[in-house]
Design an enzyme around this catalytic site. Structure first.
Site, mmCIF file in Angstrom:
data_model
loop_
_atom_site.group_PDB
_atom_site.id
_atom_site.type_symbol
_atom_site.label_atom_id
_atom_site.label_comp_id
_atom_site.label_asym_id
_atom_site.label_seq_id
_atom_site.Cartn_x
_atom_site.Cartn_y
_atom_site.Cartn_z
ATOM 1 N N CYS A 18 32.774 -23.925 3.943
ATOM 2 C CA CYS A 18 32.191 -24.681 3.233
ATOM 3 C C CYS A 18 31.962 -25.965 3.513
ATOM 4 O O CYS A 18 31.213 -26.975 2.865
ATOM 5 C CB CYS A 18 32.729 -24.585 1.622
ATOM 6 N N THR B 193 36.681 1.077 -0.870
ATOM 7 C CA THR B 193 35.283 1.655 -0.175
ATOM 8 C C THR B 193 35.476 3.337 -0.528
ATOM 9 O O THR B 193 36.219 3.669 -1.368
ATOM 10 C CB THR B 193 35.268 1.535 1.353
ATOM 11 N N ALA C 57 37.077 -2.998 0.946
ATOM 12 C CA ALA C 57 36.145 -4.105 1.197
ATOM 13 C C ALA C 57 35.990 -5.314 0.213
ATOM 14 O O ALA C 57 35.949 -5.076 -0.906
ATOM 15 C CB ALA C 57 34.788 -3.451 1.758
#
Ligand SMILES: Cc1cc2nc3c(=O)[nH]c(=O)nc-3n(C[C@H](O)[C@H](O)[C@H](O)COP(=O)(O)OP(=O)(O)OC[C@H]3O[C@@H](n4cnc5c(N)ncnc54)[C@H](O)[C@@H]3O)c2cc1C
Length: 559
Positions: free
Chosen positions: A42, A273, A280
């Site tokens: 960022c 998942t 995930a």
């Protein structure tokens, strides 16, 4: 317990460190393809702009530090090539030597992030054309700007990254054009809110080419020629593609894991998942939206980091559940901040959710205390029970605090009636006794209780002079600076004495600068027997919405 994590930045590093805090015995292996773990993605645009002066400041963690403090086996240059779910192993390629090896796991966490989309167009691979995701990307752009001293940049894509780069390249003295396919930048904002940012960008010398896409990039002399779908062309020394990201789903897809929307990796409430031993998280994962409870992919650092923490807790047997993402975000645009949370109008319409909105323009703190700055705050709420569905704020100061208050209120399932009552910190340098969040709550609650009726800027064009009568209750000095065509000006202090000038057989559409005086007028009118309605956000919102930006032709060559 052996936990292998793929991806060592926002989500992955968060899994590793939380896991260690919860389980001193676990074997934790963090595999990162790139040369750095846990770097400040960022912060990258601000390093290009020179606001972050030291490159080292971007490197938040090293594998050595992670090992020393958290006993995590963090390995860089390790590209995970495949997953064998049967044997519970991953195949890893050491990018430095080209050698591959097998790594076993009990639990596997995928936090591979999302890659910048590179449109398949001629010239996307030319020197001087960049994307921004990694430290090597930022090094390349910074070196190009420092050494080649480019004068003109074209940024393709008006999302967060494109706009942050526009600001930072302006800081470096470049002439910057942002090309955006939609008719507005910053898609989380509604049109009239995005225009405030567009006006500000233009006032800072950033050119905007809206409603246009890129067709090709050509080499021209020492520079580039960016050809657009409209047939216009822009000269550039540097081009940046920031048109969005695509989830890194190859590993999951090849391992036969279920994929979700837009190629994301589908997960359940625990971020598992379709294989319960594989989780995930982050930009690559599909999660549920807090408001709609429908699948969503939100590529932001906060959710990635919190999901990492939650997965570590789930692996260690804690009774946790992911309650959804709401997309709370903020971006700096020179002196402005633009923030949003939850759903915007486009999304609410798409979801078929009945909503209303309240837009206010108010100061960030008491007007009499020096330095007060205006902010536009738009609150979206359910038409039936007033539940908060989303909010957008654009302003100079105090935007972050208000969006965060509303984001928390949303997470708590609060309504606009609760916003009337929230008790927020106040002293003149910081706020007002009636905080903007309270005021938005008052306006919205008045609407739902039937004490005020609103009309929106995009209804103005459809007003029927036979049935509607526009009344402007601002002072003449404000009216002189612009008004809605056809309106009668009766300044609010004169209204009670001049009611005779208003038609009794038409609806009075009353507006002022920001909506407050028009609300006072509305209350007078309805109690005097008129049918009236107040223009939401007043002339300010209306004038933003109908503002036309400088013609693109002025700075582009037409083929
Ligand atoms: C320039 C920029 C500015 C941003 N600004 C903001 C901001 O201001 N606010 C905000 O909320 N978000 C911002 N973001 C988004 C934020 O960085 C991401 O949402 C967040 O990093 C996602 O975390 P992640 O763990 O899913 O992916 P990442 O942090 O991208 O980490 C994924 C890592 O996995 C590695 N990897 C992928 N595949 C493999 C593999 N097969 N083997 C080994 N390693 C692999 C990648 O090399 C990568 O380092 C910004 C992003 C960028 C690029």
């Amino acid at each position: 317990m052996k936990v292998v994590i793929v991806g060592g930045v926002a989500g992955g590093a968060s899994v590793a460190t939380r896991l260690r805090r919860m389980d001193e015995q676990a074997e934790i292996v963090l595999l990162e393809r790139g040369p750095y773990i846990s770097f400040a993605n960022c912060g990258l645009p601000y390093y290009i702009g020179g606001i972050i002066a030291e490159r080292d400041a971007l490197l938040v963690q090293t594998p050595e530090a992670l090992h020393a403090v958290f006993a995590v086996d963090a390995r860089i240059h390790q590209n995970v090539r495949s997953i064998d779910r049967q044997s519970k192993t991953v195949t890893v390629e050491d990018e430095r030597t080209g050698e591959t090896y097998t790594q076993s796991y009990d639990k596997l966490v995928l936090s591979p992030g999302a890659a910048p989309l590179v449109p398949p167009l001629p010239g996307a691979d030319l020197p001087g054309v960049f994307t921004l995701r990694t430290i090597p990307n930022v090094d390349a752009i910074k070196a190009f700007v420092d050494q080649q001293q480019p004068e003109r940049a074209v940024i393709v894509g008006g999302g967060f990254i494109g706009i942050e780069l526009a600001e930072n390249l302006r800081h470096r003295g470049l002439d910057v054009t942002v090309v955006e396919m939609l008719n507005q930048i910053l898609a989380p904002l509604d049109y009239e809110m995005a225009v405030i940012v567009q006006q500000h960008l233009q006032s800072r010398g950033v050119h905007l080419g809206l409603g246009d896409g890129i067709k090709a990039i050509e080499k021209q002399g020492n520079g580039l020629r960016v050809v657009l779908q409209s047939g216009r062309a822009l000269q550039a020394d540097l081009a940046l593609l920031a048109v969005g990201v695509r989830p890194e789903n190859e590993l999951a897809r090849e391992a036969g894991l279920t994929l979700g929307i837009r190629g994301t990796i589908a997960t359940n409430d625990y971020l598992q998942t379709s294989d319960p031993d594989i989780y995930a998280i982050g930009d690559a994962a599909q999660v549920l939206h807090l408001v709609t409870h429908k699948p969503v992919n939100i590529a932001l650092a906060g959710p990635a980091s919190r999901q990492g923490r939650l997965v570590a807790d789930h692996i260690t047997g804690k009774p946790v559940r992911y309650r959804g993402s709401q997309g709370t975000s903020i971006v700096k645009i020179f002196d402005l901040a633009a923030a949003s949370t939850g759903l915007n109008e486009r999304q609410l319409e798409r979801e078929g959710i009945a909503y209303q909105s309240a837009t206010i323009h108010t100061a960030n703190h008491a007007g009499y205390y020096p330095g007060a700055a205006q902010m536009a705050l738009k609150l979206l709420f359910a038409s039936d029970d007033g539940k908060i569905l989303g909010a957008q704020i654009v302003g100079k100061e105090g935007v972050d605090k208000r969006i965060d208050v509303i984001a928390v209120a949303m997470r708590a399932g609060l309504t606009v009636f609760d916003l009337e009552e929230v008790e927020l910190a106040y002293a003149p340098p910081f706020g007002s006794a009636r905080d903007p969040v309270n005021i938005a709550g008052f306006v919205a609650s008045n609407m739902l209780r039937g004490d005020s009726k609103m009309l929106y800027w995009d209804d103005v064009g459809a007003l029927d002079p036979e049935k509607d009568f526009l009344l402007d209750v601002r002072d003449p000095s404000e009216v002189a600076a612009g008004m809605i065509e056809g309106a009668l000006n009766i300044p609010l202090p004169q209204l009670r004495d001049r009611l005779r000038e208003l038609p009794e057989d038409r609806r009075i559409v009353v507006y002022c600068q920001a909506g407050q005086r028009a609300y006072y007028a509305y209350r007078v009118l309805v109690q005097e027997g008129f049918d009236a309605v107040n223009l939401s956000g007043g002339y300010k919102t209306y004038s933003h919405a109908v503002w036309r930006q400088t013609e693109f032709d002025e700075y582009s060559e037409v083929e």
